[in-house]
Design an enzyme around this catalytic site. Structure first.
Site, PDB file in Angstrom:
ATOM      1  N   ARG A  92      65.551 -40.676 -40.582  1.00 50.74           N
ATOM      2  CA  ARG A  92      65.818 -40.383 -39.176  1.00 50.74           C
ATOM      3  C   ARG A  92      64.539 -40.435 -38.348  1.00 50.74           C
ATOM      4  NH1 ARG A  92      66.438 -35.424 -36.664  1.00 50.74           N
ATOM      5  NH2 ARG A  92      66.759 -34.372 -38.648  1.00 50.74           N
ATOM      6  N   TYR A 100      77.669 -52.030 -17.355  1.00 47.53           N
ATOM      7  CA  TYR A 100      78.581 -51.930 -18.492  1.00 47.53           C
ATOM      8  C   TYR A 100      79.363 -50.621 -18.379  1.00 47.53           C
ATOM      9  CZ  TYR A 100      79.936 -51.007 -23.352  1.00 47.53           C
ATOM     10  OH  TYR A 100      80.628 -50.683 -24.492  1.00 47.53           O
ATOM     11  N   ASP A 146      68.302 -53.256 -18.533  1.00 46.94           N
ATOM     12  CA  ASP A 146      69.109 -53.699 -19.662  1.00 46.94           C
ATOM     13  C   ASP A 146      69.009 -55.220 -19.717  1.00 46.94           C
ATOM     14  OD1 ASP A 146      71.142 -54.554 -21.382  1.00 46.94           O
ATOM     15  OD2 ASP A 146      72.460 -52.892 -20.858  1.00 46.94           O
ATOM     16  N   LYS A 182      74.392 -57.689 -29.792  1.00 48.52           N
ATOM     17  CA  LYS A 182      74.763 -58.956 -29.174  1.00 48.52           C
ATOM     18  C   LYS A 182      73.861 -60.093 -29.670  1.00 48.52           C
ATOM     19  CE  LYS A 182      77.605 -56.280 -26.848  1.00 48.52           C
ATOM     20  NZ  LYS A 182      77.296 -54.880 -27.088  1.00 48.52           N
TER      21      LYS A 182
END
Length: 409
Positions: free
Chosen positions: A62, A115, A187, A212
């Site tokens: 983590r 988005y 973004d 993506k």
């Protein structure tokens, strides 16, 4: 083994070599998947030094992992950034970066077309924590001057925006935001660092849904944050570590593999998209096409100014509204009816009923996301096959009339 001296390599060479170092234990050429949750210490002092930050090394996945580190080094090189962070998803990258910048009592100025989940984060979740958000059309620079406040800490935007392909001038907005003491996050999912470099245009941080184009094959969920080392170190040890949106070693490895072919894929995506956009613009069932590569796009010149290509995302407005969008979606064959984008396959979706359904209709329409808008992510198939499929699915719309009852869905 020592790291390679990459010097001033070209983008494709960086895609192949940045962050990729032969494994010091085995000599493995490709970065291994370090599928482990924790790392052993040599002794108590070794562990204490690593926890105190006085010694480099891994503690717990983590907090960092060698496979993740290789991906982060590669993405930093591609974005021209001091550092990068890989996260569990695009939304974890967005939320971790935004919440590291804006605190209770602060204000965020956001582009009005985002988005759907980013919009929900800004509109529904952040206000719970005392963060005020104003949505405005940031393609109009006068709106930036109008809506910046004394407590504005962040200007957040997508360009091109999802799904209207509206463009925002990154360089000019960054100048205005910095003069007001605010940071800028962009973004860059639609364009990738291959086509657009927001940091070079003045942005403070870049985020990606690496699910993506970065991954490129529709088989991994991930996010990326890139920017200055100091800011990213704070994110890594606060909003990423404590909220826990970390990437898995396997997904990091999948992205490392995908990145090696990023320019090759994006070149083909973009080449296909231009031909498809021209086909759609000439079709009698299409009201309007939104693609920055077309001269008819109102921000075509801005697209040429701040990017080296136009990408492969296209939106188009159907004659017939919601009913036409629904009927066309049910008649595609080659294209896959699915959300997401940037896959090697062509993906098509209807924002009003899918990705942007959570956005209140009034706000959706105000942002240009109309009932008949269709978004398509052009793949790398033979372009003749993509066009034939779209032509066939559009041909069934001959008997579709605008249905106002459906337009309120």
């Amino acid at each position: 083994m020592e790291k390679k001296d990459l010097g001033k390599l070209g983008f494709q060479s960086l895609c192949c070599h940045a962050g990729q170092h032969a494994d010091p234990q085995t000599g493995a050429h490709n970065t291994p998947i370090y599928q482990t949750s924790t790392f052993a210490f040599k002794n108590v002092q070794d562990g204490a030094d690593k926890f105190a930050g006085e010694k480099e090394g891994y503690i717990y996945t983590r907090l960092g992992n060698p496979t993740q580190s290789a991906l982060e080094e590669k993405m930093a090189a591609l974005e021209g950034a001091e550092a990068a962070i890989a996260t569990a998803s695009g939304m974890s990258a967005i939320s971790a970066s935004v919440m590291a910048v804006a605190y209770a009592g602060d204000h965020i100025l956001a582009h009005d077309c985002l988005y759907g989940c980013t919009h929900s984060l800004m509109e529904e979740i952040l206000p719970r924590y005392g963060i005020e958000v104003t949505f405005a059309d940031l393609s109009d620079l006068d709106n930036v001057d109008e809506y910046l406040q004394d407590n504005t800490k962040l200007v957040y935007l997508e360009t091109p925006s999802n799904p209207t392909l509206n463009l925002v001038d990154i360089e000019e907005i960054s100048k205005k935001a910095h003069a007001a003491g605010a940071k800028v996050i962009v973004d860059n999912t639609f364009m990738t660092p291959y086509l657009q470099n927001p940091l070079a245009l003045g942005a403070d941080m870049v985020v990606h849904s690496a699910t993506k184009y970065i991954g490129g094959h529709g088989d991994a969920i991930a996010g990326i944050i890139a920017g200055k080392e100091e800011m990213l170190a704070e994110i890594r040890m606060t909003t990423l570590k404590d909220f826990g949106g970390i990437i898995s070693p396997f997904n990091a490895w999948l992205l490392l593999r995908g990145l090696k072919t990023l320019p090759i894929r994006v070149d083909k995506h973009t080449e296909n998209a231009m031909e498809v956009a021209e086909f759609l613009e000439a079709h009698d069932k299409v009201e309007r096409v939104f693609y920055p590569g077309l001269e008819s796009h109102p921000q075509h010149d801005l697209a040429k100014k701040q990017a080296s290509g136009f990408g492969s995302m296209i939106s188009f407005e159907l004659k017939g509204g919601y009913a036409a969008g629904e009927k066309m979606m049910n008649n595609v064959n080659l294209a896959t009816l699915a959300v997401s984008l940037g896959d090697v396959d062509t993906l098509i979706q209807h924002p009003a009923s899918m990705t942007h359904a959570p956005v209140p209709r009034e706000e959706r329409l105000a942002a240009g996301i109309t009932d008949g808008l269709v978004r398509i992510s052009i793949g790398i198939e033979d372009v003749e096959d993509i066009i034939a499929d779209l032509d066939n699915s559009l041909s069934v719309l001959a008997d579709v009339e605008e249905d106002e009852s459906l337009a309120t869905v």
